[in-house]
Design a protein around this motif. Structure first.
Motif, mmCIF file in Angstrom:
data_model
loop_
_atom_site.group_PDB
_atom_site.id
_atom_site.type_symbol
_atom_site.label_atom_id
_atom_site.label_comp_id
_atom_site.label_asym_id
_atom_site.label_seq_id
_atom_site.Cartn_x
_atom_site.Cartn_y
_atom_site.Cartn_z
ATOM 1 N N PHE A 134 0.861 -1.178 0.000
ATOM 2 C CA PHE A 134 0.000 0.000 0.000
ATOM 3 C C PHE A 134 0.898 1.229 0.000
ATOM 4 C CE2 PHE A 134 -2.320 -3.444 1.950
ATOM 5 C CZ PHE A 134 -3.575 -3.376 1.342
ATOM 6 N N ASN A 135 0.522 2.266 -0.773
ATOM 7 C CA ASN A 135 1.329 3.488 -0.818
ATOM 8 C C ASN A 135 1.102 4.320 0.441
ATOM 9 O OD1 ASN A 135 -1.072 4.922 -1.244
ATOM 10 N ND2 ASN A 135 -0.789 5.010 -3.467
ATOM 11 N N SER A 189 -0.597 6.894 1.002
ATOM 12 C CA SER A 189 -1.976 7.308 1.266
ATOM 13 C C SER A 189 -2.888 6.109 1.515
ATOM 14 C CB SER A 189 -2.508 8.181 0.126
ATOM 15 O OG SER A 189 -2.391 7.531 -1.104
ATOM 16 N N LYS A 238 -3.425 3.326 -0.388
ATOM 17 C CA LYS A 238 -4.039 2.663 -1.546
ATOM 18 C C LYS A 238 -3.137 1.518 -2.022
ATOM 19 C CE LYS A 238 -7.222 5.903 -1.905
ATOM 20 N NZ LYS A 238 -8.322 5.731 -1.023
ATOM 21 N N ASP A 258 -0.856 -0.584 -4.232
ATOM 22 C CA ASP A 258 -0.061 -0.287 -5.424
ATOM 23 C C ASP A 258 0.860 -1.448 -5.806
ATOM 24 O OD1 ASP A 258 1.869 -0.088 -3.476
ATOM 25 O OD2 ASP A 258 2.543 1.906 -4.024
ATOM 26 N N THR A 265 -9.831 -4.903 1.941
ATOM 27 C CA THR A 265 -9.622 -4.403 0.577
ATOM 28 C C THR A 265 -10.029 -5.461 -0.435
ATOM 29 O OG1 THR A 265 -7.816 -2.986 1.341
ATOM 30 C CG2 THR A 265 -7.925 -3.436 -1.020
ATOM 31 N N THR A 285 -13.215 -1.716 1.916
ATOM 32 C CA THR A 285 -12.393 -0.513 1.885
ATOM 33 C C THR A 285 -11.452 -0.602 0.685
ATOM 34 O OG1 THR A 285 -10.936 0.903 3.198
ATOM 35 C CG2 THR A 285 -10.616 -1.454 3.426
ATOM 36 N N ASP A 286 -10.796 0.504 0.389
ATOM 37 C CA ASP A 286 -9.835 0.467 -0.725
ATOM 38 C C ASP A 286 -8.405 0.626 -0.212
ATOM 39 O OD1 ASP A 286 -10.087 3.106 -0.019
ATOM 40 O OD2 ASP A 286 -10.213 3.871 -2.060
ATOM 41 N N GLY A 287 -8.148 0.110 0.983
ATOM 42 C CA GLY A 287 -6.821 0.162 1.585
ATOM 43 C C GLY A 287 -6.908 0.736 2.985
ATOM 44 N N GLY A 337 -5.901 3.457 4.152
ATOM 45 C CA GLY A 337 -6.195 4.879 4.188
ATOM 46 C C GLY A 337 -5.023 5.679 4.728
#
Length: 165
Positions: free
Chosen positions: A48-49, A51, A53, A55, A130, A135-137, A139
């Protein structure tokens, strides 16, 4: 070279509780990893990056990397706390302050051990959430949270250590 007293530090109730909690979190992390592995598609988010998300994506076996690293941390620190006279300290260790300084150092290591295990468990949980689309990560909140639970115990110990020279 400075020779420090070798003292056998007795576990307080707090230390025993931390030991038990660390063991529980490690076992829970493995159980969660097995659950995620069984419920996941073959490719899952593996990075996860900043932010929060996803990656990077990998084979679902990667879900066991964090429990394995957590186990290394767990078993290494369980051995490490047996030798507090070898640690680095912000103050000079004397016969008068050794017991208190060693207690602070050992407790800090146990708290940091718990922090790492919690962080790893949250990453596994957020990976699962995720995967299933809840959720999309993790956060943006996750990185500051992880930094805080890693740095705050060190700062508290440093302050306590300097107060009890």
């Amino acid at each position: 070279m400075e020779t420090r007293p070798k003292i056998q530090i007795k576990l307080s109730k707090l230390d025993k509780s931390l030991e038990l909690l660390n063991t529980i979190v490690l076992v829970a992390m493995f159980c969660l990893a097995v659950f995620v592995y069984l419920k996941s598609p073959n490719i899952i988010p593996s990075h996860f990056n900043a932010s929060g998300k996803p990656d990077g994506f990998s084979d679902k076996l990667v879900i066991f990397v964090l429990p394995l690293i957590g186990s290394v941390i767990y078993f290494t620190t369980k051995q490490l706390v047996k030798f507090p006279n070898l640690f680095n300290y912000a103050v000079t260790i004397t016969k008068e302050n050794a017991e208190r300084q060693y207690e602070l150092a050992i407790r800090t290591i146990r708290v940091l051990q718990l922090a790492m295990l919690i962080i790893f468990t949250i990453i596994i949980l957020m990976t699962y959430l995720t995967i299933v689309g809840i959720t999309d990560g993790p956060g943006f909140w996750f990185l500051p949270f992880a930094l805080c639970i890693g740095v705050i115990p060190i700062l508290i110990t440093l302050i306590q250590s300097l107060k009890t020279k």
